[in-house]
Design an enzyme around this catalytic site. Structure first.
Site, mmCIF file in Angstrom:
data_model
loop_
_atom_site.group_PDB
_atom_site.id
_atom_site.type_symbol
_atom_site.label_atom_id
_atom_site.label_comp_id
_atom_site.label_asym_id
_atom_site.label_seq_id
_atom_site.Cartn_x
_atom_site.Cartn_y
_atom_site.Cartn_z
ATOM 1 C CB SER A 1 0.096 -42.799 -0.238
ATOM 2 O OG SER A 1 0.810 -41.674 0.242
ATOM 3 C CE LYS A 2 -5.240 -39.773 -5.575
ATOM 4 N NZ LYS A 2 -4.581 -40.093 -6.822
ATOM 5 N NE ARG A 3 2.198 -39.315 2.772
ATOM 6 C CZ ARG A 3 3.368 -39.755 3.228
ATOM 7 N NH1 ARG A 3 4.422 -38.988 3.170
ATOM 8 N NH2 ARG A 3 3.468 -40.957 3.746
ATOM 9 C CD GLU B 1 -3.469 -39.470 -10.331
ATOM 10 O OE1 GLU B 1 -2.799 -38.483 -9.981
ATOM 11 O OE2 GLU B 1 -3.808 -40.389 -9.564
#
Ligand code: GLU
Length: 468
Positions: free
Chosen positions: A238-240, A248
């Site tokens: 995930s993003k973290r 990105e």
């Protein structure tokens, strides 16, 4: 049989690294076998699918170099064909109309739960003879009741499902729209797909899809389900853990070949080789070497690969790619025209950069004087004898016959020797005044490329500013 694979994204969001990896594996498998890699946009969710998401996916694939063959197929435009097949199954008695209402289905499930059974459709309308005209219905698949359905997965091996566990799935909803499992089977068949390569999260759909193929008498394609990507801590990526959208990585200045290499190694291996070019991957990739275990996302490896690909990238190409990143930090075409040839800098700079963002930062001082100086570096290097050494350098450099790296190197060395100091005592102060920072390519080359006039101007201005 010539291989045909496909990537079938639902354009409801970005191109996620998991999706990009699925696309890459499908692409590589097709290339490896001299086959075709196709694209199908699964835009049947009309509310959530957007033209913008389609654009982002196509751009992301193109950026990675995953060129597809043939025109992309848009699933939403094929609804009539999906329904034609549903009708055929109905006519052949392999599907049936189900008139059960929401309330009836709820009561059925309630009853099953009460008896401790798994909630499922119990086939109540299977043998229904009447067709009440005015009542809404769905079309259900008449799934085999006994036996098992086996997926001979090219990655996971043999996975078998008891047919008693699979209920009669809906092929067409009461609003007349085809469901995912029907559409996928019809499309994969019509597109001549020989190998369905997709994320392991789709494995549970596969026995149902195989049953539909079999009911239609169609050749079942080979399946390969690729394990998921986890973060370094073992939780779902995930993003973290790092960027999840391909855009990105592009924004952060990674070269596409570094991302391709990184994605390839998420789940696939070839001995203990880590670095791969696309050409090598197209020759080496095979599904047998895709691991069964979930892959781990390792940001350190990404950076290491990024540096490797940066160093071997073509200078002229890098010079073009870095321009927009330079523009972002205030180095426009006009500034570039006043400084050294950008391409001439690349051999020096690419050794020290992992991304185009870093490359631009390193290139900036060749086109713009520093606005401020790294405070720590100033405290450490610009004190005591440094000022005297700098003053001597400026004085002698002014009169230097040839302004080139060799002559500058000799000059710095002589001044330091005469003062009984190491070369860093002068090189670091010069570097800070020229670039604002304590890291740059070798100082003689840096001085040579910035040129005599501009170098001396920066040194004088810096000395005035920092000494007062
Ligand atoms: N559209 C599905 C998805 O984006 C993929 C279906 C498939 O590959 O069979 O998850």
């Amino acid at each position: 049989m010539s291989v045909r694979t496909r990537f079938a994204p639902s354009p409801t969001g970005m191109l996620h690294i998991g999706g990009a990896r699925t696309a890459l594996f499908s692409y590589l498998f097709a290339r490896r076998h001299g086959g075709k890699f196709l694209l199908r946009i699964e835009d049947t969710d009309r509310e959530r699918s957007t033209p913008e998401a389609i654009r982002v996916i196509l751009e992301g694939l193109a950026w990675l170099g995953l060129s597809w063959d043939e025109e992309p197929v848009y699933q939403s435009r094929r609804a009539a064909r999906h329904l034609e097949i549903a009708e055929r199954l109905l006519a052949e008695g392999k599907a049936y109309r189900c008139y059960c209402t929401k309330e009836e289905l709820e009561a059925m499930r309630e009853e099953q739960r009460r008896r401790g059974e798994k909630p499922r459709y119990n086939g109540r309308c299977r043998h229904r003879e009447d067709h009440p005209e005015d009542r809404p219905f769905v079309i259900r698949f008449k799934a085999p009741l006994a036996g098992e359905t086996v997926v001979n997965d090219l990655v996971l091996g043999r996975v078998s499902f008891a047919n008693a566990e699979l209920d009669d799935l809906i092929l067409v909803r009461s609003d007349g729209t085809p469901t995912y499992n029907l559409a996928v089977v019809v499309d994969d068949h019509d597109m001549g797909i020989t190998h369905v390569i997709r994320g392991a999260d789709h494995l549970s759909n596969t026995p149902r899809q195989i049953q539909i193929y079999e009911a239609l008498g169609w050749q079942v394609p080979a399946f390969a389900h690729i394990p998921l990507i986890l973060g370094p801590d073992g939780a779902k990526m995930s993003k973290r853990h790092g960027a999840t959208a391909i855009t990105e990585y592009r924004e952060q200045g990674y070269l596409p070949e570094a991302i391709v290499n990184f994605l390839a190694r998420l789940g696939w291996s070839h001995g203990d080789q880590e670095t791969f070019t696309m050409e090598e991957l197209e020759q080496l990739f095979d599904l047998g070497s895709v691991g069964k275990a979930n892959a781990r996302f390792d940001p350190k490896k990404l950076d290491w690969l990024a540096g490797w690909h940066m160093r071997r990238a073509d200078d002229a190409r890098l010079a073009e790619l870095v321009k927009p990143f330079l523009a972002r930090i205030g180095v426009d075409e006009a500034a570039l025209a006043r400084g050294p040839e950008l391409v001439a800098l690349m051999p020096l700079l690419k050794e020290r950069a992992k991304t185009l963002v870093e490359l631009a930062e390193l290139a900036k001082p060749f086109y713009r004087a520093p606005e401020d100086y790294d405070e720590k570096a100033v405290k450490k290097h610009l004190r005591g004898a440094a000022w005297e050494l700098l003053a001597r350098f400026v004085q002698e450099a002014e009169a230097l016959k040839d302004w080139n790296a060799e002559a500058l190197h000799a000059l710095i060395r002589r001044i330091c020797e005469e003062a009984g100091a190491g070369m860093g005592k002068l090189a670091q102060p010069i570097r800070i005044l020229l670039t604002g920072r304590a890291v740059s390519p070798p100082i003689d080359a840096t001085l040579a490329l910035i040129g005599r006039e501009e170098s001396l101007r920066r040194l004088r201005a810096g000395m005035r500013r920092l000494q007062s």
